[in-house]
Design a protein around this motif. Structure first.
Motif, PDB file in Angstrom:
ATOM      1  N   LEU A   4       1.026  -1.054   0.094  1.00 36.10           N
ATOM      2  CA  LEU A   4       0.022  -0.124   0.062  1.00 36.10           C
ATOM      3  C   LEU A   4       0.818   1.113   0.113  1.00 36.10           C
ATOM      4  O   LEU A   4       0.538   2.369  -0.564  1.00 36.10           O
ATOM      5  N   THR A   5       2.200   1.197   0.660  1.00 37.37           N
ATOM      6  CA  THR A   5       2.919   2.105   0.881  1.00 37.37           C
ATOM      7  C   THR A   5       3.502   2.737  -0.555  1.00 37.37           C
ATOM      8  O   THR A   5       3.657   3.735  -1.058  1.00 37.37           O
ATOM      9  N   GLU A   6       3.890   1.455  -1.288  1.00 35.61           N
ATOM     10  CA  GLU A   6       4.314   1.748  -2.723  1.00 35.61           C
ATOM     11  C   GLU A   6       3.320   2.250  -3.557  1.00 35.61           C
ATOM     12  O   GLU A   6       3.764   3.137  -4.502  1.00 35.61           O
ATOM     13  N   VAL A   7       2.054   1.862  -3.351  1.00 35.89           N
ATOM     14  CA  VAL A   7       0.933   2.580  -4.251  1.00 35.89           C
ATOM     15  C   VAL A   7       0.834   3.893  -4.236  1.00 35.89           C
ATOM     16  O   VAL A   7       0.420   4.820  -5.126  1.00 35.89           O
ATOM     17  N   LEU A   8       1.115   4.541  -3.159  1.00 32.74           N
ATOM     18  CA  LEU A   8       1.229   5.982  -2.744  1.00 32.74           C
ATOM     19  C   LEU A   8       1.872   6.749  -3.603  1.00 32.74           C
ATOM     20  O   LEU A   8       1.650   8.000  -3.959  1.00 32.74           O
ATOM     21  N   ASP A   9       3.025   6.211  -4.524  1.00 35.75           N
ATOM     22  CA  ASP A   9       3.815   6.715  -5.461  1.00 35.75           C
ATOM     23  C   ASP A   9       3.345   6.853  -6.692  1.00 35.75           C
ATOM     24  O   ASP A   9       3.619   7.435  -7.773  1.00 35.75           O
ATOM     25  N   ALA A  32      -6.417  16.646  -4.441  1.00 42.72           N
ATOM     26  CA  ALA A  32      -6.966  16.259  -5.611  1.00 42.72           C
ATOM     27  C   ALA A  32      -8.527  16.119  -5.508  1.00 42.72           C
ATOM     28  O   ALA A  32      -9.231  16.308  -6.422  1.00 42.72           O
ATOM     29  N   VAL A  33      -8.975  15.571  -4.263  1.00 44.12           N
ATOM     30  CA  VAL A  33     -10.416  15.933  -4.325  1.00 44.12           C
ATOM     31  C   VAL A  33     -11.094  17.114  -4.753  1.00 44.12           C
ATOM     32  O   VAL A  33     -12.284  17.442  -5.254  1.00 44.12           O
ATOM     33  N   HIS A  34     -10.578  18.163  -4.053  1.00 44.22           N
ATOM     34  CA  HIS A  34     -11.140  19.733  -4.089  1.00 44.22           C
ATOM     35  C   HIS A  34     -10.786  20.123  -5.804  1.00 44.22           C
ATOM     36  O   HIS A  34     -11.520  21.122  -6.212  1.00 44.22           O
ATOM     37  N   HIS A  43       0.171  11.803   3.496  1.00 47.40           N
ATOM     38  CA  HIS A  43      -0.494  11.887   2.264  1.00 47.40           C
ATOM     39  C   HIS A  43      -1.903  12.093   2.115  1.00 47.40           C
ATOM     40  O   HIS A  43      -2.459  12.551   1.001  1.00 47.40           O
ATOM     41  N   LEU A  44      -2.469  12.555   3.403  1.00 50.31           N
ATOM     42  CA  LEU A  44      -3.878  13.019   3.219  1.00 50.31           C
ATOM     43  C   LEU A  44      -3.973  14.264   2.780  1.00 50.31           C
ATOM     44  O   LEU A  44      -5.104  14.606   2.185  1.00 50.31           O
ATOM     45  N   ALA A  45      -3.097  15.264   2.806  1.00 49.79           N
ATOM     46  CA  ALA A  45      -3.317  16.610   2.294  1.00 49.79           C
ATOM     47  C   ALA A  45      -3.228  16.529   1.057  1.00 49.79           C
ATOM     48  O   ALA A  45      -4.149  17.193   0.043  1.00 49.79           O
ATOM     49  N   GLY A  46      -2.531  15.559   0.230  1.00 51.85           N
ATOM     50  CA  GLY A  46      -2.397  15.518  -1.041  1.00 51.85           C
ATOM     51  C   GLY A  46      -4.001  14.701  -1.753  1.00 51.85           C
ATOM     52  O   GLY A  46      -4.181  15.243  -2.765  1.00 51.85           O
ATOM     53  N   THR A  74      -6.246   6.398  -3.657  1.00 57.24           N
ATOM     54  CA  THR A  74      -7.000   7.002  -2.816  1.00 57.24           C
ATOM     55  C   THR A  74      -7.187   5.936  -1.935  1.00 57.24           C
ATOM     56  O   THR A  74      -7.234   5.968  -0.744  1.00 57.24           O
ATOM     57  N   GLY A  75      -7.606   4.453  -2.499  1.00 59.84           N
ATOM     58  CA  GLY A  75      -7.779   3.416  -1.679  1.00 59.84           C
ATOM     59  C   GLY A  75      -6.668   3.113  -0.614  1.00 59.84           C
ATOM     60  O   GLY A  75      -6.835   2.698   0.233  1.00 59.84           O
TER      61      GLY A  75
END
Length: 93
Positions: free
Chosen positions: A52-57, A89-91, A82-85, A65-66
């Motif tokens: 999951l950490t790799e997917v953050l890239d 993205a959502v906004h 990573h929540l701020a990013g 997002t998941g």
């Protein structure tokens, strides 16, 4: 829908090598039910944290997002930066 959660649960039961398939499914699920499927990814447990950490890239999208949402439950210290990013993205969408 229950189908999103059931599919992620089934993949988790098969084994950790199916995590990418569960993440791919998030890219296709209706946004109204995304949180259910993302929550179900938590069932992969702590062993999923490295992947999951790799997917953050990866580029912004359902997989990333998941991963962030699952990490919020499994490894909050990894997810918080990573929540701020994710919110940006959502906004901007």
């Amino acid at each position: 829908s229950d189908a999103s959660e059931t599919a992620a649960e089934a993949l988790a039961a098969i084994g950790p090598h199916t995590l990418d398939a569960a993440l791919d499914g998030l890219a296709r699920v209706d946004s109204d039910f995304f949180h259910i499927g993302a929550g179900a990814i938590e069932r992969f447990g702590p062993a999923a944290v490295p992947r999951l950490t790799e997917v953050l890239d990866e580029p912004p999208g359902g997989r990333r997002t998941g991963a962030v949402l699952a990490l919020c439950r499994l490894a909050p210290d990894v997810a918080v930066p990573h929540l701020a990013g994710l919110l940006d993205a959502v906004h901007s969408a």
